[in-house]
Write an enzyme that holds these catalytic residues in place. Sequence first.
Site, PDB file in Angstrom:
ATOM      1  N   SER A  60      -0.783  -4.118 -28.925  1.00  7.56           N
ATOM      2  CA  SER A  60      -1.485  -3.336 -27.902  1.00  7.56           C
ATOM      3  C   SER A  60      -2.174  -2.111 -28.498  1.00  7.56           C
ATOM      4  O   SER A  60      -3.036  -1.512 -27.855  1.00  7.56           O
ATOM      5  CB  SER A  60      -0.514  -2.897 -26.804  1.00  7.56           C
ATOM      6  OG  SER A  60      -0.022  -4.007 -26.089  1.00  7.56           O
ATOM      7  N   GLY A  69      -1.318  -6.430 -24.262  1.00  7.18           N
ATOM      8  CA  GLY A  69      -2.397  -6.573 -25.235  1.00  7.18           C
ATOM      9  C   GLY A  69      -3.333  -5.378 -25.217  1.00  7.18           C
ATOM     10  O   GLY A  69      -3.235  -4.500 -24.351  1.00  7.18           O
ATOM     11  N   GLY A 129      -7.233  -3.262 -25.451  1.00  8.56           N
ATOM     12  CA  GLY A 129      -8.585  -3.334 -24.894  1.00  8.56           C
ATOM     13  C   GLY A 129      -8.658  -3.107 -23.395  1.00  8.56           C
ATOM     14  O   GLY A 129      -7.670  -2.816 -22.724  1.00  8.56           O
ATOM     15  N   CYS A 147       2.216  -4.989 -18.689  1.00 10.43           N
ATOM     16  CA  CYS A 147       1.181  -4.101 -19.220  1.00 10.43           C
ATOM     17  C   CYS A 147      -0.228  -4.659 -18.956  1.00 10.43           C
ATOM     18  O   CYS A 147      -0.705  -4.595 -17.829  1.00 10.43           O
ATOM     19  CB  CYS A 147       1.428  -3.816 -20.697  1.00 10.43           C
ATOM     20  SG  CYS A 147       0.709  -2.252 -21.220  1.00 10.43           S
ATOM     21  N   LEU A 148      -0.899  -5.234 -19.947  1.00 12.02           N
ATOM     22  CA  LEU A 148      -2.198  -5.860 -19.702  1.00 12.02           C
ATOM     23  C   LEU A 148      -2.045  -6.969 -18.665  1.00 12.02           C
ATOM     24  O   LEU A 148      -2.918  -7.167 -17.807  1.00 12.02           O
ATOM     25  CB  LEU A 148      -2.777  -6.415 -21.003  1.00 12.02           C
ATOM     26  CG  LEU A 148      -4.144  -7.100 -20.912  1.00 12.02           C
ATOM     27  CD1 LEU A 148      -5.224  -6.127 -20.474  1.00 12.02           C
ATOM     28  CD2 LEU A 148      -4.518  -7.743 -22.242  1.00 12.02           C
ATOM     29  N   GLN A 155      -2.240  -5.487 -15.288  1.00  8.17           N
ATOM     30  CA  GLN A 155      -3.617  -5.150 -14.921  1.00  8.17           C
ATOM     31  C   GLN A 155      -4.402  -6.403 -14.541  1.00  8.17           C
ATOM     32  O   GLN A 155      -5.208  -6.381 -13.594  1.00  8.17           O
ATOM     33  CB  GLN A 155      -4.277  -4.412 -16.088  1.00  8.17           C
ATOM     34  CG  GLN A 155      -3.625  -3.074 -16.395  1.00  8.17           C
ATOM     35  CD  GLN A 155      -3.816  -2.624 -17.835  1.00  8.17           C
ATOM     36  OE1 GLN A 155      -4.573  -3.211 -18.588  1.00  8.17           O
ATOM     37  NE2 GLN A 155      -3.102  -1.571 -18.225  1.00  8.17           N
ATOM     38  N   ASN A 181       2.888   1.911 -23.192  1.00  7.97           N
ATOM     39  CA  ASN A 181       1.755   1.948 -24.119  1.00  7.97           C
ATOM     40  C   ASN A 181       0.540   1.364 -23.420  1.00  7.97           C
ATOM     41  O   ASN A 181       0.296   0.174 -23.481  1.00  7.97           O
ATOM     42  CB  ASN A 181       2.063   1.158 -25.392  1.00  7.97           C
ATOM     43  CG  ASN A 181       0.830   1.012 -26.270  1.00  7.97           C
ATOM     44  OD1 ASN A 181      -0.122   1.780 -26.147  1.00  7.97           O
ATOM     45  ND2 ASN A 181       0.831   0.025 -27.140  1.00  7.97           N
ATOM     46  N   GLY A 191      -3.677   2.529 -21.944  1.00 11.68           N
ATOM     47  CA  GLY A 191      -4.743   3.495 -21.697  1.00 11.68           C
ATOM     48  C   GLY A 191      -5.551   3.175 -20.457  1.00 11.68           C
ATOM     49  O   GLY A 191      -6.493   3.892 -20.115  1.00 11.68           O
ATOM     50  N   PHE A 192      -5.184   2.068 -19.776  1.00  9.86           N
ATOM     51  CA  PHE A 192      -5.838   1.683 -18.526  1.00  9.86           C
ATOM     52  C   PHE A 192      -4.771   1.553 -17.439  1.00  9.86           C
ATOM     53  O   PHE A 192      -3.593   1.333 -17.732  1.00  9.86           O
ATOM     54  CB  PHE A 192      -6.584   0.353 -18.687  1.00  9.86           C
ATOM     55  CG  PHE A 192      -7.795   0.448 -19.578  1.00  9.86           C
ATOM     56  CD1 PHE A 192      -9.062   0.638 -19.039  1.00  9.86           C
ATOM     57  CD2 PHE A 192      -7.667   0.372 -20.962  1.00  9.86           C
ATOM     58  CE1 PHE A 192     -10.173   0.737 -19.869  1.00  9.86           C
ATOM     59  CE2 PHE A 192      -8.766   0.478 -21.796  1.00  9.86           C
ATOM     60  CZ  PHE A 192     -10.028   0.666 -21.249  1.00  9.86           C
ATOM     61  N   HIS A 223       6.984  -1.522 -20.558  1.00  8.90           N
ATOM     62  CA  HIS A 223       7.517  -2.560 -21.453  1.00  8.90           C
ATOM     63  C   HIS A 223       9.036  -2.664 -21.305  1.00  8.90           C
ATOM     64  O   HIS A 223       9.775  -1.934 -21.972  1.00  8.90           O
ATOM     65  CB  HIS A 223       7.157  -2.240 -22.906  1.00  8.90           C
ATOM     66  CG  HIS A 223       5.735  -2.529 -23.246  1.00  8.90           C
ATOM     67  ND1 HIS A 223       5.346  -3.668 -23.916  1.00  8.90           N
ATOM     68  CD2 HIS A 223       4.600  -1.847 -22.980  1.00  8.90           C
ATOM     69  CE1 HIS A 223       4.027  -3.665 -24.062  1.00  8.90           C
ATOM     70  NE2 HIS A 223       3.555  -2.571 -23.504  1.00  8.90           N
ATOM     71  N   GLU A 282      11.123  -4.831 -22.419  1.00  9.60           N
ATOM     72  CA  GLU A 282      11.869  -5.270 -23.616  1.00  9.60           C
ATOM     73  C   GLU A 282      12.268  -4.064 -24.463  1.00  9.60           C
ATOM     74  O   GLU A 282      13.334  -4.030 -25.055  1.00  9.60           O
ATOM     75  CB  GLU A 282      11.032  -6.258 -24.436  1.00  9.60           C
ATOM     76  CG  GLU A 282      10.013  -5.684 -25.365  1.00  9.60           C
ATOM     77  CD  GLU A 282       8.848  -5.003 -24.677  1.00  9.60           C
ATOM     78  OE1 GLU A 282       8.155  -4.199 -25.326  1.00  9.60           O
ATOM     79  OE2 GLU A 282       8.610  -5.279 -23.477  1.00  9.60           O
TER      80      GLU A 282
END
Length: 363
Positions: free
Chosen positions: A49, A227, A229, A255-256, A259, A297, A299-300, A341, A343
């Site tokens: 990520s 992940g 981006g 996370c990703l 989203q 972790n 940023g979006f 996260h 885990e």
Amino acid sequence: MNKQPTAILLLSDGTVFYGKSFGKRGTATGEICFNTGMTGYQEVFTDPSYYGQIVIMNNVHVGNYGVKDTDVESATVKIQGLIGRNLEELYSRKQAKGSLETYLNDNGIVSIEDIDTRVLVEHIRNAGAMNCIISSEITEVEQLKAELAKVPSMKGLELASKVSTNEAYEVGNADSQIKIAVVDYGVKSNILKCMTDRGAHVKVFPATATVSEMKTFNPSGYFISNGPGDPGAMGYAVDTLKEILQENKPVFGICLGHQLLALAHNIPTYKMHHGHRGLNHPVKNVISGKCEITTQNHGFGVDPEAVKNNPDIEITHVNLNDNSIEGIRVKGKKAFSVQYHPESFPGPHDSRYLFDEFIEMVK
């Protein structure tokens, strides 16, 4: 001891810091971000990520317990560069296999130390995430500015396919009836371990795999990974997830993946001011009323108002620092996701129950 070569850190707003070179000599560019964790630096460096980012480690000493082959989240270092106050060449852990300096050199990671990270992090907190450049070979600031101008913004950047596996692979007990298809947008190895430790047979598919390809595995459930981006640039992944949801099998996103689950329900994502990264973020489970200290972790984030106004979505978790949306579930389906996260290696382990819930859902 020989004096270390001087290195320069330049931010896209023109701010300049001077420090000492550590790791590989050279030049590195990426989006600057900071991690508040006091431990787990090797897990951070190998987390897919972080691809495309240069990381400030807030802890004053990084590298003091060396590196070890098992303290990784992927096969290679994924950060673009490293910034620290004291990046340590010497280490004290008997189990360590080598020093941080050698590790960064072997992985080609340009780093800078002797930076006042308190001042730097405060600047990022106020000014927001931005691109930066580190160099121990270019000494002219104007030349660094010209190189930095070539670096694309993280907003609109699709990076997940760059860190995904090229070929599908399997882990866990092949005789298990708990079969989980993982869509790999940058999955961490300890996420897979949390599922295989619970008896699952996992098959990890490339980011661009079709649902038809995944169905040949006959999965009992689907996992949508973390992940790097901008999720808003991943239309292909949103389309895949919409098709997965039509299977009416359990779906868990992290996370990703969280989203993407929001985007699959027409909930927009946005680039956060400076994101959440560290091991100490407080999150409340609004279903149970319990609070968790979480590893994060990202940023979006997902648009809070759009989530609240969507009749098909229930909010399950909220961040106690800024009230951002940390977890959702789809009404009428066995589909849920969290922004953090669970885990969480090296810890804390407050949120591991989510894997238990997913496995029970699959069973």
